[in-house]
Design an enzyme around this catalytic site. Structure first.
Site, mmCIF file in Angstrom:
data_model
loop_
_atom_site.group_PDB
_atom_site.id
_atom_site.type_symbol
_atom_site.label_atom_id
_atom_site.label_comp_id
_atom_site.label_asym_id
_atom_site.label_seq_id
_atom_site.Cartn_x
_atom_site.Cartn_y
_atom_site.Cartn_z
ATOM 1 N N GLN A 47 0.851 -1.192 0.000
ATOM 2 C CA GLN A 47 0.000 0.000 0.000
ATOM 3 C C GLN A 47 0.885 1.239 0.000
ATOM 4 O O GLN A 47 1.902 1.279 0.692
ATOM 5 C CB GLN A 47 -0.882 -0.028 1.254
ATOM 6 C CG GLN A 47 -1.880 1.090 1.371
ATOM 7 C CD GLN A 47 -2.797 0.893 2.582
ATOM 8 O OE1 GLN A 47 -3.231 -0.216 2.862
ATOM 9 N NE2 GLN A 47 -3.078 1.971 3.287
ATOM 10 N N HIS A 62 1.447 6.425 15.952
ATOM 11 C CA HIS A 62 0.522 5.400 15.471
ATOM 12 C C HIS A 62 1.219 4.071 15.204
ATOM 13 O O HIS A 62 2.384 4.043 14.818
ATOM 14 C CB HIS A 62 -0.131 5.853 14.161
ATOM 15 C CG HIS A 62 -0.858 7.152 14.277
ATOM 16 N ND1 HIS A 62 -1.026 7.997 13.217
ATOM 17 C CD2 HIS A 62 -1.469 7.755 15.335
ATOM 18 C CE1 HIS A 62 -1.704 9.069 13.602
ATOM 19 N NE2 HIS A 62 -1.973 8.947 14.888
ATOM 20 N N LYS A 71 7.229 0.649 7.295
ATOM 21 C CA LYS A 71 6.962 1.842 6.491
ATOM 22 C C LYS A 71 8.261 2.396 5.922
ATOM 23 O O LYS A 71 9.276 2.463 6.621
ATOM 24 C CB LYS A 71 6.313 2.933 7.349
ATOM 25 C CG LYS A 71 4.958 2.566 7.900
ATOM 26 C CD LYS A 71 4.400 3.669 8.786
ATOM 27 C CE LYS A 71 3.036 3.277 9.334
ATOM 28 N NZ LYS A 71 2.525 4.315 10.254
ATOM 29 N N TYR A 131 4.347 7.385 1.919
ATOM 30 C CA TYR A 131 4.947 6.238 2.575
ATOM 31 C C TYR A 131 4.326 4.948 2.093
ATOM 32 O O TYR A 131 3.143 4.843 1.853
ATOM 33 C CB TYR A 131 4.929 6.357 4.100
ATOM 34 C CG TYR A 131 3.591 6.551 4.757
ATOM 35 C CD1 TYR A 131 2.932 5.475 5.350
ATOM 36 C CD2 TYR A 131 2.998 7.802 4.807
ATOM 37 C CE1 TYR A 131 1.710 5.653 5.974
ATOM 38 C CE2 TYR A 131 1.779 7.987 5.437
ATOM 39 C CZ TYR A 131 1.144 6.898 6.015
ATOM 40 O OH TYR A 131 -0.068 7.074 6.628
ATOM 41 N N ASP A 168 -5.381 11.557 18.192
ATOM 42 C CA ASP A 168 -4.051 11.730 18.776
ATOM 43 C C ASP A 168 -4.118 12.347 20.173
ATOM 44 O O ASP A 168 -3.293 12.057 21.028
ATOM 45 C CB ASP A 168 -3.163 12.553 17.850
ATOM 46 C CG ASP A 168 -2.822 11.804 16.571
ATOM 47 O OD1 ASP A 168 -3.012 10.572 16.527
ATOM 48 O OD2 ASP A 168 -2.370 12.448 15.612
#
Length: 181
Positions: A47, A62, A71, A131, A168
């Protein structure tokens, strides 16, 4: 491409080879063969994500407790302070963090393997972050650790209070977070 280990050896700074002249520049933002050769392992990306944020936006910290994602993060416009936190209980660096300045100017990337929380603070007027991830987004597995956790004591280099999402703001403290084995 040059790959450099950070203070947490699994977090890698990836510096692409840049070909430039008076017209501009060219670089390969990702090459699986070169990445595997220089990093010492292959990453299967499934992805690609694009995030656009304004100055002072802080996203993170996260991670996904199941379907953990590796990532490869790259800033194509602007500048961010990118932060990774080791959440692997069995790691000697569990609870430690690495901060890296990524920008359109330095064109560096950072590899964050599964088992880490990730966040960034936008330092420029705005920033576009691309990313790649090694697993799909799974909202039910998503977790968030407070960006200002006193135990982690991350130096975000803040000039003012950050702009945060409700998610957050509701992050948990590191001591209460679900960790990886």
């Amino acid at each position: 491409m040059k790959v450099v280990a950070t203070d947490i050896p699994e977090i890698l700074l990836v510096e692409p080879t840049i070909f430039g002249d008076e017209r501009g520049f060219f670089l390969e933002s990702f090459n699986a063969r070169e990445f595997a050769h220089n990093a010492g392992f292959s990453a299967n990306f499934v992805q690609d994500n694009h995030s656009h944020s304004q100055r002072g936006v802080l996203r993170g910290l996260h991670y996904q407790i199941s379907n953990p994602q590796g990532k490869l993060v790259y800033v194509v416009q602007g500048e961010v302070l990118d932060v990774s936190v080791d959440l692997r209980r069995s790691s000697p660096t569990c609870g430690k963090w690495v901060a890296t300045r990524l920008s359109a100017r330095n064109r560096s990337q950072v590899w964050i393997p599964p088992g880490f929380a990730h966040g960034f603070l936008v330092l420029s007027e705005s920033a576009d972050i691309l990313y790649k991830t090694t697993d799909y987004y799974n909202p039910s597995a998503e977790r968030c650790i407070r960006w200002d956790d006193p135990e982690l004591a991350i130096d975000w280099k803040l000039q003012a209070a950050p702009i945060l999402s409700a998610k957050d703001q509701a992050g948990v403290l590191f001591k209460d977070a679900e960790l990886f084995e």
